[in-house]
Structure formats: C-alpha cells, structure tokens
Design a protein around this motif. Structure first.
Motif, PDB file in Angstrom:
ATOM      1  N   ASP A   1       0.647  -1.205  -0.049  1.00 11.72           N
ATOM      2  CA  ASP A   1       0.089   0.192  -0.009  1.00 11.72           C
ATOM      3  C   ASP A   1       0.901   1.163  -0.172  1.00 11.72           C
ATOM      4  O   ASP A   1       0.611   2.167  -0.450  1.00 11.72           O
ATOM      5  CB  ASP A   1      -0.889  -0.083   1.228  1.00 11.72           C
ATOM      6  N   VAL A   2       2.188   1.098   0.800  1.00 10.45           N
ATOM      7  CA  VAL A   2       2.782   2.341   0.730  1.00 10.45           C
ATOM      8  C   VAL A   2       3.665   2.250  -0.365  1.00 10.45           C
ATOM      9  O   VAL A   2       4.029   3.457  -0.808  1.00 10.45           O
ATOM     10  CB  VAL A   2       3.946   2.077   2.280  1.00 10.45           C
TER      11      VAL A   2
ATOM     12  N   LYS B   1       3.189   1.193  -3.397  1.00  2.00           N
ATOM     13  CA  LYS B   1       2.506   1.572  -4.454  1.00  2.00           C
ATOM     14  C   LYS B   1       1.670   2.766  -4.469  1.00  2.00           C
ATOM     15  O   LYS B   1       0.626   3.037  -5.236  1.00  2.00           O
ATOM     16  CB  LYS B   1       1.585   0.268  -4.965  1.00  2.00           C
ATOM     17  N   ALA B   2       1.719   3.568  -3.478  1.00  2.55           N
ATOM     18  CA  ALA B   2       0.967   4.801  -3.217  1.00  2.55           C
ATOM     19  C   ALA B   2      -0.677   4.521  -3.395  1.00  2.55           C
ATOM     20  O   ALA B   2      -1.004   5.262  -4.301  1.00  2.55           O
ATOM     21  CB  ALA B   2       1.622   5.863  -4.156  1.00  2.55           C
ATOM     22  N   ARG B   3      -1.077   3.516  -2.663  1.00  5.08           N
ATOM     23  CA  ARG B   3      -2.385   3.116  -2.862  1.00  5.08           C
ATOM     24  C   ARG B   3      -3.225   4.259  -2.257  1.00  5.08           C
ATOM     25  O   ARG B   3      -3.133   4.632  -1.211  1.00  5.08           O
ATOM     26  CB  ARG B   3      -2.838   1.565  -2.306  1.00  5.08           C
ATOM     27  N   LYS B   4      -4.304   4.641  -2.745  1.00  5.15           N
ATOM     28  CA  LYS B   4      -5.714   5.346  -2.427  1.00  5.15           C
ATOM     29  C   LYS B   4      -6.957   4.685  -2.007  1.00  5.15           C
ATOM     30  O   LYS B   4      -6.826   3.549  -2.536  1.00  5.15           O
ATOM     31  CB  LYS B   4      -5.724   6.490  -3.602  1.00  5.15           C
TER      32      LYS B   4
ATOM     33  N   SER C   1      -9.957   7.149   3.664  1.00  6.32           N
ATOM     34  CA  SER C   1      -8.698   7.762   4.229  1.00  6.32           C
ATOM     35  C   SER C   1      -9.029   8.516   5.305  1.00  6.32           C
ATOM     36  O   SER C   1      -9.642   9.525   5.547  1.00  6.32           O
ATOM     37  CB  SER C   1      -7.735   8.268   3.061  1.00  6.32           C
TER      38      SER C   1
ATOM     39  N   LYS D   1      -3.100  11.278   4.588  1.00  7.28           N
ATOM     40  CA  LYS D   1      -2.525  10.935   3.509  1.00  7.28           C
ATOM     41  C   LYS D   1      -0.889  10.657   4.149  1.00  7.28           C
ATOM     42  O   LYS D   1      -0.757  11.501   5.149  1.00  7.28           O
ATOM     43  CB  LYS D   1      -2.363  12.305   2.507  1.00  7.28           C
TER      44      LYS D   1
ATOM     45  N   ASP E   1       4.269  11.528  -4.704  1.00  9.24           N
ATOM     46  CA  ASP E   1       3.163  11.064  -4.510  1.00  9.24           C
ATOM     47  C   ASP E   1       2.904  10.591  -3.062  1.00  9.24           C
ATOM     48  O   ASP E   1       3.711  10.748  -2.286  1.00  9.24           O
ATOM     49  CB  ASP E   1       3.353   9.617  -5.327  1.00  9.24           C
TER      50      ASP E   1
ATOM     51  N   TYR F   1       0.449   7.868  -0.399  1.00  7.69           N
ATOM     52  CA  TYR F   1      -0.629   6.866   0.010  1.00  7.69           C
ATOM     53  C   TYR F   1      -1.681   7.264   1.096  1.00  7.69           C
ATOM     54  O   TYR F   1      -1.353   8.369   1.793  1.00  7.69           O
ATOM     55  CB  TYR F   1      -0.049   5.615   0.481  1.00  7.69           C
ATOM     56  N   ASP F   2      -2.795   6.401   1.033  1.00  4.62           N
ATOM     57  CA  ASP F   2      -3.891   6.743   2.246  1.00  4.62           C
ATOM     58  C   ASP F   2      -3.962   5.717   3.241  1.00  4.62           C
ATOM     59  O   ASP F   2      -3.726   4.506   3.101  1.00  4.62           O
ATOM     60  CB  ASP F   2      -5.107   6.762   1.570  1.00  4.62           C
TER      61      ASP F   2
END
Length: 444
Positions: free
Chosen positions: A333-334, A336-339, A343, A346, A367, A369-370
C-alpha cells in the motif's frame, strides 16, 4: 452529556476506589492523544486524558524527537522546489499554534522532503493550552495497570496514581499509548515488528553554542548528513550509527541531534516492551550520545566550542506492538502509493527502517498513499479504538505511517469515531470509514 456509570464486570476491582466516569477516556498524551482528547472534548463529551509523565507530547517531547514529520510531499529535489503541505486538520492546528508561540522553524530539507523542528518547552505549553481550552480533565503521573471488561467490551481502566490505585469508567476508550497497552491488556491480538524484530530506539540530545554559519557551510542545507560525514563516521568504531540527522532549532546556536543507535551492551537488538531491555537501552544511550557529541566537537566545523545541553528524558521508541485491525496497512500500500475512499490521513513519508548501521530509506517521490480508518479498529473487542503508532500495519508500512503529522490525524479520526459510536450506539467495527472521512472534511 450524561456521565457513564456501567455495572462493574470484574469482581477483583470492586474495592478499588473509583476516580470517576467519563464519556471518553484517552490513554496516552502524545500527538495522537492530544488530538483525540481535544477533539472529543470539543464535541461535547466528558474526557479524561491519562498520561504517565508530567506533561503531554509523548516521544515528540520526552524523547526529544523534536520534529513534525509527514506534513509535506516528497519531491525529486527539494533544493529547487517549494514545500507542498499534504496533511492539515489537527496537524495544521498544532503547527500554527507552535508557530504563533515562536516554537517552530521554517521547513528544513530532510532528504527528499521537509520537516519543521519544534521547541519542546513551547510544545508542552501549546498542548496544555489546547487541552485545557477544550475542557479535558488530565491525570498526570498516572499509569494504566489493568483493564475492566464486561464480556468483550472495555468499560474501564485500573490506574496507579501517586495516591494508590483507582479505577476509571468510560463509555469508550481511545488507546493512544503507542504500545497498544489497553488492547494488549484485554488479551486481544497484537504483533511486534518483523516476526518480533522491532526498530532500534534512539537517544536524542541537544547541543548549544554552535557556530551555525560555519556548521551550515560544511554540512549543507540538508539535515541528513552528507557523504563526507558518513565517511568520517565509518572510521569511528565506537559509533554504531553511520548515517545521522542534525536539525538547527528555533534557538540561536542550538542543534537537535539524531545520531545514535541503541542496542544492548552486548550488541543485541532490544525489545523495549521488555522492562530489562528498556532499562538497558536507557543506560546504553547515555554513553552513545556522549560519544557522538565528542565526534561532533572533533570532526564537524562550527561545533568545536559546543556544549552538551541535555539528553532526552527517555529513549525515543519507534515501534512496539501493532493491533490486529479490521484493515491492515500493507507494505505494498505504501510502496505503490495506494489510495482509498476511507482515508483518515495522507502520507508521503518514506519507509524509514532503523536497524543496522545505516537507516534504510525508501522514498515515495511526488506521490502519497492513504491510511484507511479501519486500521485503528481492532477486529475483536468493543468500546476501544487506537490512535498513533500502534495502528494495524505491516512492519515496513509502519516505518512510514508512524510519524507525527499523521498521528495527529489518527487521534482526530479516533475521537470523531468515538463521538459517532456513542451518539448512534454502534460498535467501532460497524462504523463506515467513508463516513469518518466525510466528518473529518467538514471539521477541518
């Protein structure tokens, strides 16, 4: 709102004096706890904040971590960019209050992002102003020693104060201890690091009478040490850490030093949830900090006439227990900067692992992530939610999401959820994180 008076479920604590009943009890007065208690009280609830020390701030003050990390986006080259703030809410409220007190530096370059360095004395005052202004009742010099449960519900805590034991009752508990102490005492599932291996603690300290122009001319604008300093550190066997961070503060000629790695005297990694290891860490840290101070005076221009101001009150702990949450922030998740659509914060902060000679840093460039709301909610156990670094996260993910700016928002989200849980009579596990996000937006 009505004060909560549940039926006490545990016979063993019936004879322990009752301190009182509250809508929301917050365990721990670090960044997450400050935000949680203030937000909950401003929502109209009776709130008790329990803190083992004589002030609020957690590791930001007692551990002298001294920086608000996580406010800004990472970029390829901060020297040619302007800081872009990505997290606001309570984090911004605290930032503004510190700035108004003259207790916060302008953004300083830290690798591929920025941090701001705060004055610990000013931090204590700002935290006190916020909590007292909201009407939070505070118990300092008080530790939680056990929990009071009714079935799978947490209904109170057993405390140890300077006057003996007491019990406090609450409709909801926000565990902002950093160590998931209440969750752990309930017997709910927790994990520690990478198969039990957790990040090394550090001993922060401050030095004064630094010739800052000469120091900055040598060190540069980046608070992370340049390669020429790494080369010098690699020649010093007595220094365990070979990559260090130094932060000029708001005070003239003063530098905050993050330059130690704390192990046992025999070189073993320490688990600070073990009281023997924790005590050894405090002892070992004194020698490591003094050795690094000697290095600064001998090797770094501008530090020749510096003096040692003080150690932190205690070693800075980066990681202990994490809860088994309804959701878990994963390493991917971190990376790949998952949204997500639920959330609560950020984060663009790097994965920053502190063990070995050099901290491992993996940057997210341009970038973020959430962090989902349900990472604060244990899978099992009612009436309790966490805030802060003990949220549900994999080892490397936690090495990114645990920092100060995000912890403020975890506290705010936990308080909003506690308010919703009480008003609607629902369990934390039944709360839709999307609703928490919308409520956070409307109160930002």
């Amino acid at each position: 709102m009505q004060t909560y008076q549940p039926t006490l479920g545990s016979e063993s604590y019936r004879d322990v004096p009752t301190f009182g009943g509250f809508d929301i009890v917050v365990l721990g007065g670090g960044p997450a706890g400050i935000a949680a208690a203030t937000t909950a009280a401003e929502s109209g609830h009776s709130v008790l904040l329990i803190e083992r020390l004589g002030f609020c701030g957690g590791a930001a003050v007692s551990g002298m971590s001294g920086t608000i990390c996580g406010l800004y986006m990472t970029v390829a080259d901060p020297s040619v960019a302007q800081p872009q703030q990505i997290i606001f809410g309570f984090a911004e409220r605290m930032r503004q209050a510190l700035e108004a007190e003259g207790g916060l530096t302008a953004p300083q370059i830290y690798g591929k992002t920025w941090v701001t360095t705060h004055d610990c004395a000013k931090y204590k005052k700002v935290a006190t102003d916020l909590l007292r202004g909201a009407g939070v009742q505070i118990l300092y010099h008080t530790e939680m020693v056990d929990v009071i449960t009714e079935g799978d519900a947490l209904v109170g805590l057993v405390l140890h104060t300077r006057s003996g034991f007491a019990r406090v009752l609450g409709k909801r508990v926000i565990d902002a201890s950093g160590d998931a102490d209440a969750v752990f005492r309930m017997g709910l599932a927790t994990t520690k690091g990478n198969n039990g291996i957790i990040q090394n603690p550090s001993m922060m300290f401050k030095i004064g009478n630094v010739d800052l122009p000469r120091y900055l001319e040598y060190w540069g604008d980046n608070t992370i040490c340049p390669p020429k300093v790494v080369e010098k550190l690699e020649q010093r066997d007595e220094l365990l850490r070979k990559k260090v961070w130094l932060f000029p503060t708001v005070n003239p000629g003063e530098i905050l030093v993050n330059g130690t790695k704390i192990t046992g005297f025999d070189g073993r990694d320490l688990d600070v949830t073990d009281p023997v290891d924790h005590s050894e860490a405090e002892q070992f840290s004194i020698y490591q900090a003094r050795a690094f101070f000697d290095f600064l005076k001998e090797e770094i221009p501008g530090c020749e006439n510096a003096y040692f101001i003080d150690y932190a009150q205690e070693v800075g702990v980066r990681q202990t227990r994490s809860i088994d949450g309804v959701k878990r922030l994963m390493n991917d998740d971190v990376v790949k900067a998952r949204k997500t659509n639920d959330s609560i914060a950020k984060s663009s902060w790097p994965i920053e692992l502190h063990y070995g000679a050099k901290p491992k840093t993996e940057w997210l460039v341009d970038d973020y992530y959430d962090v989902p709301f349900a990472t604060l909610v244990p899978k099992q156990g009612r009436n309790v939610i966490v805030a802060g670094r003990c949220l549900s996260a994999e080892h490397e993910a936690l090495a990114s999401c645990r920092v100060t700016a995000q912890c403020f928002e975890y506290g705010r989200a936990a308080a909003i959820a506690a308010d919703l849980s009480i008003r609607e009579g629902i369990d934390f596990q039944d709360i839709d994180g999307v609703q928490i996000l919308e409520l956070m937006k409307t109160t930002e």
